[in-house]
Design a protein around this motif. Structure first.
Motif, PDB file in Angstrom:
ATOM      1  N   ALA A   1       0.813  -1.220   0.000  1.00 31.96           N
ATOM      2  CA  ALA A   1       0.000   0.000   0.000  1.00 31.96           C
ATOM      3  C   ALA A   1       0.842   1.263   0.000  1.00 31.96           C
ATOM      4  O   ALA A   1       0.327   2.351  -0.241  1.00 31.96           O
ATOM      5  N   THR A   2       2.136   1.143   0.256  1.00 32.47           N
ATOM      6  CA  THR A   2       2.980   2.346   0.308  1.00 32.47           C
ATOM      7  C   THR A   2       3.562   2.694  -1.057  1.00 32.47           C
ATOM      8  O   THR A   2       4.217   3.719  -1.193  1.00 32.47           O
ATOM      9  N   LYS A   3       3.362   1.828  -2.021  1.00 30.66           N
ATOM     10  CA  LYS A   3       3.968   2.042  -3.331  1.00 30.66           C
ATOM     11  C   LYS A   3       2.898   2.083  -4.407  1.00 30.66           C
ATOM     12  O   LYS A   3       1.806   1.582  -4.244  1.00 30.66           O
ATOM     13  N   SER A   4       3.273   2.659  -5.519  1.00 36.03           N
ATOM     14  CA  SER A   4       2.376   2.668  -6.677  1.00 36.03           C
ATOM     15  C   SER A   4       3.227   2.804  -7.922  1.00 36.03           C
ATOM     16  O   SER A   4       4.236   3.520  -7.915  1.00 36.03           O
ATOM     17  N   ASN A   5       2.853   2.115  -8.976  1.00 32.25           N
ATOM     18  CA  ASN A   5       3.541   2.333 -10.238  1.00 32.25           C
ATOM     19  C   ASN A   5       2.531   2.299 -11.362  1.00 32.25           C
ATOM     20  O   ASN A   5       1.548   1.543 -11.331  1.00 32.25           O
ATOM     21  N   THR A   6       2.770   3.126 -12.340  1.00 33.46           N
ATOM     22  CA  THR A   6       1.812   3.340 -13.416  1.00 33.46           C
ATOM     23  C   THR A   6       1.636   2.099 -14.274  1.00 33.46           C
ATOM     24  O   THR A   6       0.542   1.831 -14.779  1.00 33.46           O
ATOM     25  N   ALA A   7       2.677   1.321 -14.435  1.00 35.09           N
ATOM     26  CA  ALA A   7       2.569   0.102 -15.235  1.00 35.09           C
ATOM     27  C   ALA A   7       1.561  -0.860 -14.617  1.00 35.09           C
ATOM     28  O   ALA A   7       0.781  -1.507 -15.334  1.00 35.09           O
ATOM     29  N   HIS A   8       1.543  -0.940 -13.300  1.00 25.30           N
ATOM     30  CA  HIS A   8       0.577  -1.816 -12.622  1.00 25.30           C
ATOM     31  C   HIS A   8      -0.839  -1.294 -12.805  1.00 25.30           C
ATOM     32  O   HIS A   8      -1.777  -2.074 -13.019  1.00 25.30           O
ATOM     33  N   LEU A   9      -1.009   0.034 -12.757  1.00 23.87           N
ATOM     34  CA  LEU A   9      -2.333   0.617 -12.967  1.00 23.87           C
ATOM     35  C   LEU A   9      -2.830   0.320 -14.377  1.00 23.87           C
ATOM     36  O   LEU A   9      -4.008   0.009 -14.584  1.00 23.87           O
ATOM     37  N   ALA A  10      -1.928   0.393 -15.348  1.00 28.64           N
ATOM     38  CA  ALA A  10      -2.309   0.104 -16.726  1.00 28.64           C
ATOM     39  C   ALA A  10      -2.729  -1.342 -16.879  1.00 28.64           C
ATOM     40  O   ALA A  10      -3.751  -1.655 -17.521  1.00 28.64           O
ATOM     41  N   ALA A  11      -1.958  -2.249 -16.286  1.00 30.00           N
ATOM     42  CA  ALA A  11      -2.281  -3.675 -16.395  1.00 30.00           C
ATOM     43  C   ALA A  11      -3.608  -3.981 -15.713  1.00 30.00           C
ATOM     44  O   ALA A  11      -4.413  -4.776 -16.225  1.00 30.00           O
ATOM     45  N   ALA A  12      -3.854  -3.349 -14.563  1.00 27.34           N
ATOM     46  CA  ALA A  12      -5.121  -3.578 -13.844  1.00 27.34           C
ATOM     47  C   ALA A  12      -6.305  -3.059 -14.646  1.00 27.34           C
ATOM     48  O   ALA A  12      -7.361  -3.707 -14.718  1.00 27.34           O
ATOM     49  N   THR A  13      -6.114  -1.894 -15.249  1.00 27.55           N
ATOM     50  CA  THR A  13      -7.187  -1.313 -16.060  1.00 27.55           C
ATOM     51  C   THR A  13      -7.500  -2.203 -17.257  1.00 27.55           C
ATOM     52  O   THR A  13      -8.665  -2.442 -17.597  1.00 27.55           O
ATOM     53  N   SER A  14      -6.461  -2.720 -17.887  1.00 31.78           N
ATOM     54  CA  SER A  14      -6.654  -3.607 -19.035  1.00 31.78           C
ATOM     55  C   SER A  14      -7.363  -4.885 -18.626  1.00 31.78           C
ATOM     56  O   SER A  14      -8.259  -5.374 -19.327  1.00 31.78           O
ATOM     57  N   ASP A  15      -6.979  -5.446 -17.483  1.00 30.68           N
ATOM     58  CA  ASP A  15      -7.617  -6.680 -17.029  1.00 30.68           C
ATOM     59  C   ASP A  15      -9.094  -6.456 -16.715  1.00 30.68           C
ATOM     60  O   ASP A  15      -9.943  -7.286 -17.052  1.00 30.68           O
ATOM     61  N   ALA A  16      -9.408  -5.341 -16.065  1.00 29.13           N
ATOM     62  CA  ALA A  16     -10.816  -5.024 -15.763  1.00 29.13           C
ATOM     63  C   ALA A  16     -11.614  -4.850 -17.051  1.00 29.13           C
ATOM     64  O   ALA A  16     -12.775  -5.280 -17.146  1.00 29.13           O
ATOM     65  N   SER A  17     -10.998  -4.235 -18.041  1.00 28.23           N
ATOM     66  CA  SER A  17     -11.672  -4.044 -19.323  1.00 28.23           C
ATOM     67  C   SER A  17     -11.968  -5.387 -19.985  1.00 28.23           C
ATOM     68  O   SER A  17     -13.077  -5.634 -20.465  1.00 28.23           O
ATOM     69  N   ARG A  18     -10.968  -6.284 -19.992  1.00 26.55           N
ATOM     70  CA  ARG A  18     -11.157  -7.609 -20.602  1.00 26.55           C
ATOM     71  C   ARG A  18     -12.240  -8.404 -19.892  1.00 26.55           C
ATOM     72  O   ARG A  18     -12.943  -9.204 -20.519  1.00 26.55           O
ATOM     73  N   LYS A  19     -12.384  -8.193 -18.600  1.00 31.01           N
ATOM     74  CA  LYS A  19     -13.353  -8.966 -17.828  1.00 31.01           C
ATOM     75  C   LYS A  19     -14.708  -8.271 -17.715  1.00 31.01           C
ATOM     76  O   LYS A  19     -15.561  -8.684 -16.941  1.00 31.01           O
ATOM     77  N   GLY A  20     -14.898  -7.244 -18.528  1.00 27.54           N
ATOM     78  CA  GLY A  20     -16.225  -6.667 -18.703  1.00 27.54           C
ATOM     79  C   GLY A  20     -16.699  -5.720 -17.631  1.00 27.54           C
ATOM     80  O   GLY A  20     -17.915  -5.501 -17.495  1.00 27.54           O
TER      81      GLY A  20
END
Length: 738
Positions: free
Chosen positions: A115-134
Motif C-alpha cells: 500500500a505504500t507504493k504505486s507504479n503506473t505500469a501496474h495501474l495500466a495492467a489492472a485497467t486492461s484486465d478489468a476491461s477484458r473482464k467486462g
C-alpha cells in the motif's frame, strides 16, 4: 431492500466538518434517491465494478460472499475496504450495504500488495484486465500528493512543469510544444514515457466500454483540479466516459428541495463539465474486524456511490453503452441549488447547466432512471434520432372491431424512448386510442329524420308509396346516404338513435348518394353511387345495387350488393404513421331487407348485411388479413298511436361487427448498443369479445306542417362489442321551420 442497512447511513455531521452553523443530519443513500432504484428491484446484479485502491479486507462480512476478482497482490487496508463496501457491499441485513449490492467486484491494490507504493505500469495492467473482464465502471478514490508539502498535485502543477520545460531549453532538455503529454507526465513522476502512454491507452480502451470515476481532492481551497482526476483536460478522448466526484452535504427546505449545499472538498474546477456531487459522509467497512464499520467523509466515498449508480443504470438499461449511462447521470443531476456558468448539450434538446463548484449538481438516481427530455416512439430506426408522441403512431379501433385490438395487445410489451435514447417498457394497449361516438352528429341525424314514413326501405319510398307503381322508366334522386341508402334497402341507420356503424358505408352527414331506380309491377332495380367527404377530403367512395320484389301484397324483400373503398381507415380502424402512410381498404357486402305490413299503421322490418374487407397496413399495423363482418336489425313500427301523425318504432340491432380476421402489429421492443431499434411482430385476432345488441324505442309526431317532436331511447348490451359493457342514451329533438 434491507431497511436497517439503509438507515445505517443516517449520520449527523457537526458544524466543524460541514462549515454550517449547526449540525446536519443526513442519509447519503436517501440523498441520491437510492431507495427508488431499490424499489424498482435494481441491485447491479450481473455487473462488475472495478476498484483501484490501497487494499481490501476480503474476509469482511460485506465482501466475503461476493464474486470478487483480485488482480495482483493485495493487503487488507481500511480505505479500500471502506470504498468497496460503499460501492457493492453485501445486502444481508447487517452492517451497511453497497449502492450496487448485487454487483461483482474487480479489486486492485495500486501497490500490487504494498500500500505504500504505486507504479503506473501496474495501474495500466489492472485497467486492461478489468476491461477484458467486462467491468462497467472503474472506481479511483485516490490521487497524487506532494511528498514534501502533502498538497495534492494539480493540473496547474502539470501545466507549470510543461511551461517550464518548453520555455527553458537546455542541452539535456529536448521538450517542445510538440512533445507528447505522456512524456511530460513521465518526467513529472520520474517514469518512462512508454509506461504513461500505455496507461493512457488502457484508460482510453476502458472508456470505450465503461465509465472511469475519479475522486476530486479533499482540500477545499485547491485552486486547480487533482491532476489524475483531470486527465481528460490533457487527453480529451477520455471525456467520452469520465466523471469526477465532489463531496457536498445538502440541506433541505420544508418542501424537500435542496436549499443549501455545503462543499466538503475541492471544487470541480477544470473538470466541471464532467463532474458530479454527492454526500460523502457515510459509514463503511474497516479492517479492525470482519464486522467493523466507521463513519467518515470524503470524495473517496462519493466516487463509489457514483460507481454503484453506474452499475444500477447498466442493469436498468442493458442496451445502453456506458457513455450513455453517464450522460443520464449528468443530464438528470439536481442543479436547482446552483447558478450555472455553462451548459452541456446532450442532444435532442436535452441540455444541462453546470458550474465550476458543483459540476452538474447532485446525483439523483430517480431522475436518471426516469425518462429524460421527451418520451415517445422513435422518429427513425435509431434511438438517437429523436422521438415523437405516442399519439402519432396510435391505433384507433373502429366500432366494428370493438375491444379486439385492445385485447390482442393485452400483456404485450412495447418500448418507448426518451430523448437520450433509453428505452422503457409499457403495455402495448397504450397504443389504442378510444374512438368516442359523435353524439352531436347522432343528434343532428335524429333531428333531421322528420318524416313519418308509411313504408320502409324495401319500398323505394322516395319514388312513391307502392312498389307496383309504374314509373314509366328510370327515376333519379340524390341526398344523404342515411336516407337514400335506407330507401334502396341497405342497412337501416336508426336515424341517430344508436351508436356504432350500421354498414360498411358510413351514414354520417358527410356521406352523399346519387341513385337511380326502375320499377315495374312487382319488382324494381336500384343503383347508387356514394362518396363521404370529411375535412381532409374524400374518406370513402363506392357504389351499390339492389333488387326489390313483392313476395305477397303486404310483404316486400330487397337484396343488395355494395362496394366501398376507404382511405385512411378500414371499417373505422385507423393507424397513425410517422411517414404519412395510411390504411386503405376495400369492402364488399351483400345485404337483405324485408318489410311486412301487417295492417294499416303496423309493419315489421328486418335488415342484414354480411361482407368482407381487404385492407393494407399502416403505421405499426403491418398487415391485415381479410375480415368477415356482419350487421343486422329488426323491428316494428306502429303509426297513429296517440295521433294520426305520430309513430312509434321498436328496434333490435347489432351494429357492424368483425366476425373473423386478424392483423399483424410490429412493435418496438428495445434497441441495440448502436441505437438500432429492435422490433417484434404480434398477430392479434380482430374478433371482439362480445356482440353488441341494441334495443331502441323512438317516438315521432308532426304537430303542424313545420313543427315536429322526436323522442328516442336506446339500451346497448355489450356496448362497443365488449363483454359486460352496458350503455344507454336518450335523445329529444324539437324542430320548427319558419
Amino acid at each position: 431492500m434491507q431497511v436497517g442497512e439503509f438507515i445505517a447511513q443516517t449520520v449527523t455531521v457537526g458544524p466543524l466538518t460541514s462549515g454550517a452553523r449547526h449540525a446536519i443530519t443526513s442519509n447519503a443513500y436517501s440523498d441520491i434517491n437510492l431507495h427508488y432504484a431499490r424499489a424498482a428491484g435494481l441491485t447491479g446484479a450481473g455487473k462488475t465494478i472495478a476498484i483501484i485502491d490501497d487494499g481490501f479486507s476480503l474476509s469482511h462480512n460485506d465482501l466475503s460472499k461476493k464474486k470478487v476478482t483480485v488482480f495482483g497482490g493485495n493487503t487488507a487496508e481500511d480505505h479500500g475496504t471502506f470504498v468497496a463496501t460503499i460501492a457493492a457491499g453485501n445486502q444481508d441485513g447487517n452492517g451497511v450495504m453497497g449502492v450496487a449490492s448485487g454487483a461483482d467486484l474487480h479489486l486492485t491494490s495500486w501497490g500490487d500488495g504494498d500500500a505504500t507504493k504505486s507504479n503506473t505500469a501496474h495501474l495500466a495492467a489492472a485497467t486492461s484486465d478489468a476491461s477484458r473482464k467486462g467491468a462497467i465502471v472503474q472506481n479511483n478514490s485516490w490521487g497524487y500528493f506532494s511528498e514534501i508539502s502533502g498538497a495534492s498535485i494539480t493540473l496547474a502543477d502539470y501545466n507549470t512543469l510543461v511551461s517550464d520545460l518548453v520555455n527553458s531549453p537546455s542541452e539535456d532538455n529536448t521538450f517542445t510544444n510538440d512533445t507528447p503529454a505522456e512524456a511530460f507526465l513521465a518526467r513529472y513522476f520520474d517514469e518512462s514515457a512508454e509506461v504513461w502512454t500505455d496507461y493512457v491507452s488502457k484508460l482510453d480502451e476502458f472508456t470505450k466500454q465503461g465509465v472511469v470515476v475519479f475522486a476530486q481532492s479533499n482540500f477545499e481551497d485547491d485552486l486547480s483540479s487533482s491532476l489524475i482526476a483531470a486527465l481528460p483536460e490533457i487527453f480529451p478522448e477520455l471525456k467520452r466516459s469520465w466523471v469526477v466526484a465532489v463531496n457536498g452535504l445538502p440541506e433541505y427546505d420544508a418542501a424537500g428541495n435542496i436549499s443549501e449545499m455545503h462543499r466538503l472538498s475541492a471544487r470541480c474546477l477544470e473538470t466541471a463539465q464532467y463532474c458530479l456531487t454527492a454526500n460523502g459522509s457515510v459509514r463503511g467497512g474497516t479492517t479492525s474486524s470482519d464486522s467493523a464499520y466507521k463513519l467518515d467523509t470524503g470524495t473517496s466515498f462519493v466516487a463509489p456511490q457514483i460507481s454503484g449508480s453506474i452499475a444500477l443504470l447498466a442493469e436498468a438499461f442493458p442496451a445502453l453503452p456506458a457513455a450513455d449511462l453517464l450522460k443520464r447521470l449528468f443530464a438528470s443531476a439536481n442543479n436547482s441549488f446552483l447558478t450555472a456558468s455553462g451548459t452541456v448539450d446532450f442532444g435532442n434538446g436535452v441540455t444541462h447547466g453546470y458550474n465550476e463548484e458543483f459540476g452538474h449538481g447532485f446525483l439523483d438516481l430517480k431522475a436518471a432512471l426516469l425518462p429524460i427530455g421527451n418520451v415517445g416512439v422513435p422518429d427513425t430506426n435509431n434511438a438517437y434520432g429523436g422521438v415523437a408522441p405516442l399519439s402519432e403512431v396510435s391505433v384507433a379501433a373502429g366500432t366494428a372491431h370493438g375491444d379486439a385490438i385492445r385485447n390482442g395487445l393485452r400483456g404485450v410489451a412495447m418500448a418507448i424512448y426518451d430523448s437520450l435514447g433509453a428505452n422503457f417498457t409499457i403495455d402495448a394497449r397504450a397504443l389504442v386510442e378510444e374512438q368516442s361516438q359523435d353524439f352531436g352528429a347522432r343528434l343532428a341525424n335524429f333531428q333531421s329524420d322528420t318524416t313519418v314514413k308509411t313504408s320502409t326501405a324495401a319500398s323505394y319510398s322516395f319514388m312513391g308509396n307502392e312498389l307496383s307503381q309504374d314509373t314509366g322508366g328510370f327515376q333519379f334522386v340524390s341526398g344523404a346516404f342515411s336516407e337514400v341508402g335506407e330507401d334502396l334497402g341497405f342497412m337501416r341507420s336508426g336515424g341517430g338513435l344508436f351508436s356504432g356503424d350500421s354498414s360498411i358505408v358510413s351514414d354520417g352527414p358527410g356521406t352523399m348518394a346519387f341513385a337511380t331506380v326502375k320499377k315495374s309491377d312487382s319488382h324494381g332495380f336500384g343503383a347508387l353511387a356514394f362518396v363521404e367527404h370529411t375535412s381532409d377530403g374524400v374518406a370513402s367512395a363506392g357504389f351499390g345495387f339492389s333488387a326489390a320484389r313483392t313476395i305477397a301484397p303486404d310483404l316486400t324483400s330487397v337484396f343488395g350488393f355494395s362496394v366501398n373503398g376507404e382511405a385512411g381507415t378500414a371499417l373505422g380502424l385507423s393507424a397513425e404513421s410517422l411517414d404519412d402512410e395510411s390504411l386503405s381498404a376495400a369492402s364488399s357486402a351483400f345485404s337483405f331487407a324485408g318489410e311486412w305490413t301487417y295492417q294499416q299503421g303496423l309493419s315489421f322490418f328486418a335488415n342484414a348485411e354480411l361482407g368482407m374487407t381487404v385492407s393494407s397496413g399502416a403505421g405499426y399495423i403491418t398487415s391485415l388479413d381479410p375480415a368477415l363482418h356482419s350487421a343486422f336489425s329488426a323491428g316494428m313500427k306502429v303509426g297513429g298511436v296517440f295521433a294520426k301523425s305520430d309513430a312509434v318504432t321498436f328496434s333490435l340491432r347489432q351494429p357492424l361487427r368483425v366476425e373473423q380476421g386478424s392483423a399483424t402489429v410490429r412493435l418496438p421492443t428495445g434497441r441495440m448498443e448502436d441505437g438500432t431499434i429492435s422490433y417484434a411482430a404480434h398477430e392479434i385476432d380482430l374478433t371482439p369479445s362480445a356482440r353488441q345488441l341494441d334495443f331502441g324505442l323512438r317516438y315521432h309526431i308532426d304537430f303542424l306542417e313545420n313543427t315536429s317532436l322526436g323522442l328516442g331511447a336506446a339500451l346497448s348490451v355489450n356496448e362497443g362489442h365488449t363483454q359486460g359493457n352496458l350503455g344507454g342514451s336518450g335523445i329529444l329533438a324539437f324542430r320548427h321551420r319558419f
